[in-house]
Design an enzyme around this catalytic site. Structure first.
Site, PDB file in Angstrom:
ATOM      1  N   HIS A  34     105.354-101.856 -37.865  1.00 55.42           N
ATOM      2  CA  HIS A  34     104.567-100.631 -37.810  1.00 55.42           C
ATOM      3  C   HIS A  34     105.415 -99.461 -37.318  1.00 55.42           C
ATOM      4  O   HIS A  34     105.269 -98.333 -37.774  1.00 55.42           O
ATOM      5  CB  HIS A  34     103.356-100.828 -36.895  1.00 55.42           C
ATOM      6  CG  HIS A  34     102.398-101.844 -37.431  1.00 55.42           C
ATOM      7  ND1 HIS A  34     101.198-101.512 -38.007  1.00 55.42           N
ATOM      8  CD2 HIS A  34     102.489-103.195 -37.521  1.00 55.42           C
ATOM      9  CE1 HIS A  34     100.588-102.616 -38.428  1.00 55.42           C
ATOM     10  NE2 HIS A  34     101.356-103.644 -38.129  1.00 55.42           N
TER      11      HIS A  34
ATOM     12  N   ASP B  21      98.400 -94.959 -36.500  1.00 55.23           N
ATOM     13  CA  ASP B  21      98.350 -96.176 -37.294  1.00 55.23           C
ATOM     14  C   ASP B  21      96.876 -96.539 -37.495  1.00 55.23           C
ATOM     15  O   ASP B  21      96.108 -96.575 -36.516  1.00 55.23           O
ATOM     16  CB  ASP B  21      99.071 -97.274 -36.487  1.00 55.23           C
ATOM     17  CG  ASP B  21      99.405 -98.482 -37.319  1.00 55.23           C
ATOM     18  OD1 ASP B  21      98.534 -98.928 -38.080  1.00 55.23           O
ATOM     19  OD2 ASP B  21     100.537 -98.978 -37.190  1.00 55.23           O
TER      20      ASP B  21
ATOM     21  N   HIS C 248      86.718-102.952 -49.038  1.00 57.69           N
ATOM     22  CA  HIS C 248      85.576-103.605 -49.693  1.00 57.69           C
ATOM     23  C   HIS C 248      84.937-104.650 -48.757  1.00 57.69           C
ATOM     24  O   HIS C 248      83.726-104.854 -48.782  1.00 57.69           O
ATOM     25  CB  HIS C 248      86.009-104.256 -51.011  1.00 57.69           C
ATOM     26  CG  HIS C 248      86.129-103.266 -52.135  1.00 57.69           C
ATOM     27  ND1 HIS C 248      87.238-102.477 -52.320  1.00 57.69           N
ATOM     28  CD2 HIS C 248      85.244-102.901 -53.103  1.00 57.69           C
ATOM     29  CE1 HIS C 248      87.042-101.686 -53.360  1.00 57.69           C
ATOM     30  NE2 HIS C 248      85.843-101.918 -53.856  1.00 57.69           N
TER      31      HIS C 248
ATOM     32  N   CYS D  63     118.872-109.491 -37.767  1.00 59.40           N
ATOM     33  CA  CYS D  63     119.997-108.856 -38.468  1.00 59.40           C
ATOM     34  C   CYS D  63     119.628-107.425 -38.839  1.00 59.40           C
ATOM     35  O   CYS D  63     118.463-107.043 -38.771  1.00 59.40           O
ATOM     36  CB  CYS D  63     120.347-109.668 -39.718  1.00 59.40           C
ATOM     37  SG  CYS D  63     119.238-109.329 -41.098  1.00 59.40           S
TER      38      CYS D  63
HETATM   39  C1  UDX Z   1     103.892-107.342 -40.044  1.00 59.93           C
HETATM   40  C2  UDX Z   1     103.147-108.302 -40.989  1.00 59.93           C
HETATM   41  O1  UDX Z   1     103.569-109.613 -40.836  1.00 59.93           O
HETATM   42  C3  UDX Z   1     103.282-107.857 -42.412  1.00 59.93           C
HETATM   43  O2  UDX Z   1     102.629-108.767 -43.255  1.00 59.93           O
HETATM   44  C4  UDX Z   1     102.697-106.481 -42.533  1.00 59.93           C
HETATM   45  O3  UDX Z   1     102.773-106.061 -43.868  1.00 59.93           O
HETATM   46  C5  UDX Z   1     103.397-105.529 -41.586  1.00 59.93           C
HETATM   47  O4  UDX Z   1     103.336-106.026 -40.262  1.00 59.93           O
HETATM   48  P1  UDX Z   1     106.474-108.226 -40.208  1.00 59.93           P
HETATM   49  O5  UDX Z   1     106.029-109.633 -40.333  1.00 59.93           O
HETATM   50  O6  UDX Z   1     107.351-107.938 -39.098  1.00 59.93           O
HETATM   51  O7  UDX Z   1     105.266-107.195 -40.253  1.00 59.93           O
HETATM   52  O8  UDX Z   1     107.233-107.961 -41.615  1.00 59.93           O
HETATM   53  P2  UDX Z   1     107.704-106.668 -42.350  1.00 59.93           P
HETATM   54  O9  UDX Z   1     106.577-105.789 -42.734  1.00 59.93           O
HETATM   55  O10 UDX Z   1     108.555-107.132 -43.455  1.00 59.93           O
HETATM   56  O11 UDX Z   1     108.581-105.877 -41.285  1.00 59.93           O
HETATM   57  C6  UDX Z   1     109.719-106.383 -40.696  1.00 59.93           C
HETATM   58  C7  UDX Z   1     110.680-105.264 -40.394  1.00 59.93           C
HETATM   59  O12 UDX Z   1     111.689-105.764 -39.542  1.00 59.93           O
HETATM   60  C8  UDX Z   1     111.368-104.724 -41.649  1.00 59.93           C
HETATM   61  O13 UDX Z   1     111.449-103.319 -41.572  1.00 59.93           O
HETATM   62  C9  UDX Z   1     112.753-105.340 -41.591  1.00 59.93           C
HETATM   63  O14 UDX Z   1     113.772-104.535 -42.136  1.00 59.93           O
HETATM   64  C10 UDX Z   1     112.973-105.525 -40.109  1.00 59.93           C
HETATM   65  N1  UDX Z   1     113.834-106.684 -39.832  1.00 59.93           N
HETATM   66  C11 UDX Z   1     113.385-107.948 -40.049  1.00 59.93           C
HETATM   67  C12 UDX Z   1     115.101-106.453 -39.361  1.00 59.93           C
HETATM   68  O15 UDX Z   1     115.511-105.291 -39.195  1.00 59.93           O
HETATM   69  N2  UDX Z   1     115.886-107.517 -39.090  1.00 59.93           N
HETATM   70  C13 UDX Z   1     115.500-108.798 -39.276  1.00 59.93           C
HETATM   71  O16 UDX Z   1     116.287-109.698 -38.995  1.00 59.93           O
HETATM   72  C14 UDX Z   1     114.191-109.024 -39.775  1.00 59.93           C
END
Ligand code: UDX
Length: 457
Positions: A22, A116, A149, A334
């Site tokens: 977020h 948000d 919905h 990473c």
């Molecule tokens: C959560 C929910 O799980 C997801 O389904 C929803 O859409 C948003 O909130 P998350 O699981 O953390 O998010 O996944 P994602 O939305 O993909 O966000 C992860 C973020 O962390 C990405 O911006 C990614 O670039 C970053 N990240 C992830 C890193 O920088 N390094 C990593 O090793 C893993």
């Protein structure tokens, strides 16, 4: 420096929900606002503020904190998600009011709160100060339409139909809907959050969605008929898209150490297009059985792989796996965007979190979709069947994706004609994503329209 600029067109408070998925898009959006002459103050919870206060988000973003009632540990230290959200609502509303009161007599009083959508109470606070209230969707419009919905009781729960046809969406089987619906009752706290986004949405002056028009055209067309909604994404750092923002050396805020040097050095030594990147985002954990199947599948694919396994998850790996993985690098976190843009990358095994999906799509990386829960299931359906930029790793009846499936999916992307088609589609999306945020693109114009309206307030 912009901080000394006395001619801000507006001052926005930005309130992301405290989680990596977020914070990232809302910080990137903040940079776009600043680029258009807006002053931005990021408001985060005290425990997170302590972590990020010394990190250079951007020289132009001010940071303020409010309490969520759990200043020494945030959500992790709460008794339950339900109690956390309830406390955050109560304590956060009071603190946000105090902050707005303090800032109202500052040199640049805020005129807008962008919150948000997971925190609808922020809209009521903004309105009580007569400010512009803007909901920010951090998940896809497709998924939010389904939740809307549900909120309106237009989807009966537990689910009764085998298929659902909602405006602007492809036909969805029960198992394509977000997990909170087809496994109704599984995570009541999360279910409440996603559905409550719509409790007061009618009062929002704007809704900004982290997506781009071409990607979700039909559902966006439907939404703009009922809400003042604009697409402003993909909200990923400008350096990976249009490269127009000068102040974009920083990628955002990483809650963990990204191991940048180790990852990039390792990738630098690998052939072009050869590496499988594996990550399940910041929240999800795989079961031990799933971790072991994945470990085996990666090994059997004989590909190089870079796998993010958070510290707490590493015990689930097979004994001696890390030491014996000659072709693999396992890290706890990473720099995902740098990894995705590296030329050694071949494909991305992802949980289909919305940020990971948009990032891969904007960079043109083909996906192997392995959703776990929440919105990821619907995102996976769209990735494989609508956007055609990946394949779905199908789980068995025990909900485990077997090693053989993982190996076959990797081979399909890297070695077959279907894989080549997917790569072409991924490049198509990459160009459309860039065009939408580039000068004169749809998202860029939408941000301009929004800022111009704020300037009148
Ligand atoms: C959560 C929910 O799980 C997801 O389904 C929803 O859409 C948003 O909130 P998350 O699981 O953390 O998010 O996944 P994602 O939305 O993909 O966000 C992860 C973020 O962390 C990405 O911006 C990614 O670039 C970053 N990240 C992830 C890193 O920088 N390094 C990593 O090793 C893993």
């Amino acid at each position: 420096m912009e901080k000394e600029n006395k001619n801000y067109v507006a001052h926005c408070l930005i309130l992301p929900f405290p989680g990596q998925g977020h914070m990232n898009p809302m910080i990137q959006f903040s940079k776009r606002l600043i680029h258009k002459g807006v002053k931005v103050t990021l408001v985060t919870i005290i425990s997170l503020w302590r972590t990020i206060k010394n990190k250079n988000l951007s020289s132009n973003i001010d940071v303020e904190s409010i309490s969520d009632g759990y200043d020494d540990g945030g959500y992790e230290s709460a008794e339950s998600l339900e109690i956390y959200m309830d406390t955050f609502w109560r304590v956060g509303s009071k603190d946000l009011s105090e902050l707005l009161h303090k800032l109202s007599s500052s040199k640049y009083p805020p005129n807008c709160v962008i919150f948000d959508a997971f925190m609808p109470w922020a809209l009521d606070v903004a309105k009580s100060f007569g400010l512009v209230g803007v909901a920010f969707f951090t998940q896809s419009c497709s998924v939010n339409s389904i939740y809307f919905h549900t909120h309106e009781k237009l989807i009966e729960l537990p689910l009764t139909q085998s298929e659902y046809l909602l405006p602007g969406l492809p036909k969805l089987a029960q198992g394509d809907l977000p997990s909170f619906l087809y496994k109704y009752g599984s995570y009541p706290g999360y279910f409440d959050i996603v559905v409550n986004q719509f409790s007061n949405i009618g009062k929002a002056d704007w809704i900004l969605a982290n997506t781009f028009y071409e990607l979700e055209k039909e559902v966006v067309d439907w939404m703009v008929k009922i809400w003042p909604l604009r697409t402003i994404g993909p909200s990923i750092p400008s350096i990976f898209l249009d490269k127009r923002l000068k102040d974009d050396k920083e990628y955002g805020v990483s809650i963990s150490d990204p191991n940048t040097e180790i990852c990039i050095k390792w990738l630098n030594e690998k052939p072009k297009g050869s590496v499988v990147y594996v990550s399940f985002g910041s929240m999800a954990g795989l079961s031990e059985e799933q971790t072991q199947e994945l470990a085996l599948g990666l090994k059997d694919s004989e590909s190089y792989f870079l796998w993010v396994v958070r510290e707490s998850e590493q015990v689930k790996l097979p004994n001696g796996y890390v030491e014996s993985s000659k072709k693999g690098l396992i890290v706890t976190w990473c720099p995902q965007l740098l990894v995705l843009t590296h030329e050694a990358l071949g494909c991305f095994v992802t949980h289909c979190g919305w940020n990971s999906t948009l990032e891969a799509l904007s960079i043109g990386v083909p996906l192997i979709a392995m959703p776990l829960w929440t919105d990821q299931v619907t995102n996976a359906k769209l990735i494989a069947d609508v956007w055609k930029m990946g394949v779905r790793a199908i789980a068995d009846e025990k909900e485990i994706v077997r090693s053989e499936t993982i190996k076959n999916c990797i081979k399909e992307i890297i070695e077959t004609e279907k894989g080549n088609e997917i790569k072409k589609n991924a490049l198509k999306w990459k160009n459309l994503a860039k065009d939408s945020v580039d000068e004169g693109g749809r998202s860029d114009k939408n941000i301009e329209e929004f800022v111009a309206a704020l300037a009148q307030c």
